[in-house]
Scaffold this motif. Structure first.
Motif, PDB file in Angstrom:
ATOM      1  N   ASN A  24       0.820  -1.212   0.000  1.00  0.00           N
ATOM      2  CA  ASN A  24       0.000   0.000   0.000  1.00  0.00           C
ATOM      3  C   ASN A  24       0.853   1.261   0.000  1.00  0.00           C
ATOM      4  O   ASN A  24       0.363   2.337   0.337  1.00  0.00           O
ATOM      5  N   ASN A  37       1.917   2.976  -2.410  1.00  0.00           N
ATOM      6  CA  ASN A  37       1.434   3.917  -3.409  1.00  0.00           C
ATOM      7  C   ASN A  37      -0.085   4.055  -3.375  1.00  0.00           C
ATOM      8  O   ASN A  37      -0.723   4.318  -4.388  1.00  0.00           O
ATOM      9  N   GLU A  82      -2.438   1.861  -3.016  1.00  0.00           N
ATOM     10  CA  GLU A  82      -3.144   0.887  -3.833  1.00  0.00           C
ATOM     11  C   GLU A  82      -4.505   0.520  -3.245  1.00  0.00           C
ATOM     12  O   GLU A  82      -5.406   0.087  -3.973  1.00  0.00           O
ATOM     13  N   ARG A  83      -4.670   0.695  -1.928  1.00  0.00           N
ATOM     14  CA  ARG A  83      -5.924   0.296  -1.261  1.00  0.00           C
ATOM     15  C   ARG A  83      -6.859   1.469  -1.021  1.00  0.00           C
ATOM     16  O   ARG A  83      -7.735   1.416  -0.176  1.00  0.00           O
TER      17      ARG A  83
END
Length: 316
Positions: A163, A165, A167-168
């Motif tokens: 996570n 970047n 992503e979640r």
């Protein structure tokens, strides 16, 4: 350490060379001015050439005879980082005594760097991580210091595998906190590796407290919320000037008592203002396992490893 440190305590820096990222405004411009006045050859590493030229000329006017250079650097583009490092090498004659990783962005709407990283993590951490690695040969040419600028906001951050970047899902303040936590963990791991390798490098961190700079206006402007940018400008009434916010960074950069691993910030009102003094890290910022995991992930993402054990001085 004393809490009475001021700009008057900056030692003479003649014969030394320094690089300050984000020197086109705010904390970076103030740090560069103080370093130049102390006699350091100083490279302004700025994303905007036009704004960099303006600051360079203002510094030259304030410090006649100053040795101040300009290199264009976009930390949101790893190609630009690599090319800027080469140009910096030509400006500092083969050795670099001080690197101030100051540039940053804050609370932006979701954006990505040229290389696909979340903008705040990519700019504030990964760009500086890669720049430090590319400048390793220059830093390794003699005793040196790397100062990375963090924030009180590091307390909002978490380093979560998978996570980095966002992503979640994206929250602009959590992403900012993650990038500033990464600055502290990078400093800790860089300092640990330098010691393990027997390198005369001190990795140090600092934060400016609540200071009046342009940092808080980019997010509202990019979101199209002019009212928020105006509100941010009003909030400057409650902040200290950039010249005061620069002092913790300058202490980290120049105090002869610094040996590596220290973290400086303002000394009063919850570290929001006042003379520079040792600052407090969150528990997450003191976690060596997180520091190692972040380092390894950053090497994989950038393709650059700034481990001092690998640094070789450039050929003369």
């Amino acid at each position: 350490m004393t809490t009475s440190w001021s700009a008057l305590d900056i030692p003479r820096l003649g014969g030394t060379s320094a690089v300050v990222t984000g020197a086109n405004s705010g904390i970076g411009a103030e740090v560069a001015l103080y370093l130049v006045r102390a006699g350091a050859r100083t490279v302004l590493a700025c994303r905007s050439r036009e704004r960099g030229v303006l600051v360079r000329e203002r510094i030259r006017a304030a410090a006649p005879g100053a040795d101040v250079r300009l290199v264009v650097l976009d930390l949101a583009d790893l190609k630009s980082v690599r090319e800027a490092a080469v140009r910096i090498g030509g400006e500092v004659d083969g050795h670099l005594d001080l690197l101030v990783n100051n540039a940053g962005v804050m609370a932006l709407p979701l954006r990505h760097t040229v290389d696909g990283f979340e903008m705040q993590f990519g700019t504030n951490h990964l760009g500086h991580f890669a720049l430090t690695g590319h400048l390793g040969g220059l830093l390794g040419a003699g005793p040196s210091r790397v100062v990375t600028v963090s924030s009180l906001g590091h307390r909002l951050g978490r380093i979560e595998p998978g996570n980095l970047n966002s992503e979640r899902g994206y929250d602009k303040w959590r992403a900012y906190g993650r990038s500033k936590l990464a600055n502290l963990l990078f400093t800790a791991e860089l300092d640990r590796r330098a010691r393990a390798a027997g390198r005369p490098l001190a990795a140090v961190a600092a934060h400016p407290g609540l200071s009046s700079t342009e940092l808080g206006q980019a997010g509202p402007k990019m979101s199209g919320r002019a009212w928020a940018a105006k509100l941010e400008r009003v909030s400057r009434l409650y902040t200290q000037p950039a010249s005061a916010g620069a002092l913790p960074v300058l202490r980290a950069a120049t105090d002869p008592a610094v040996t590596g691993g220290e973290y400086f910030g303002p000394s009063r009102l919850g570290e929001t203002r006042g003379a520079p003094a040792p600052a407090a890290r969150s528990a997450r910022a003191r976690d060596p396992e997180s520091a190692l995991a972040l380092w390894e992930a950053s090497v994989e993402l950038t393709g650059v490893d700034p481990d001092p054990a690998t640094w070789e001085a450039p050929a003369s």
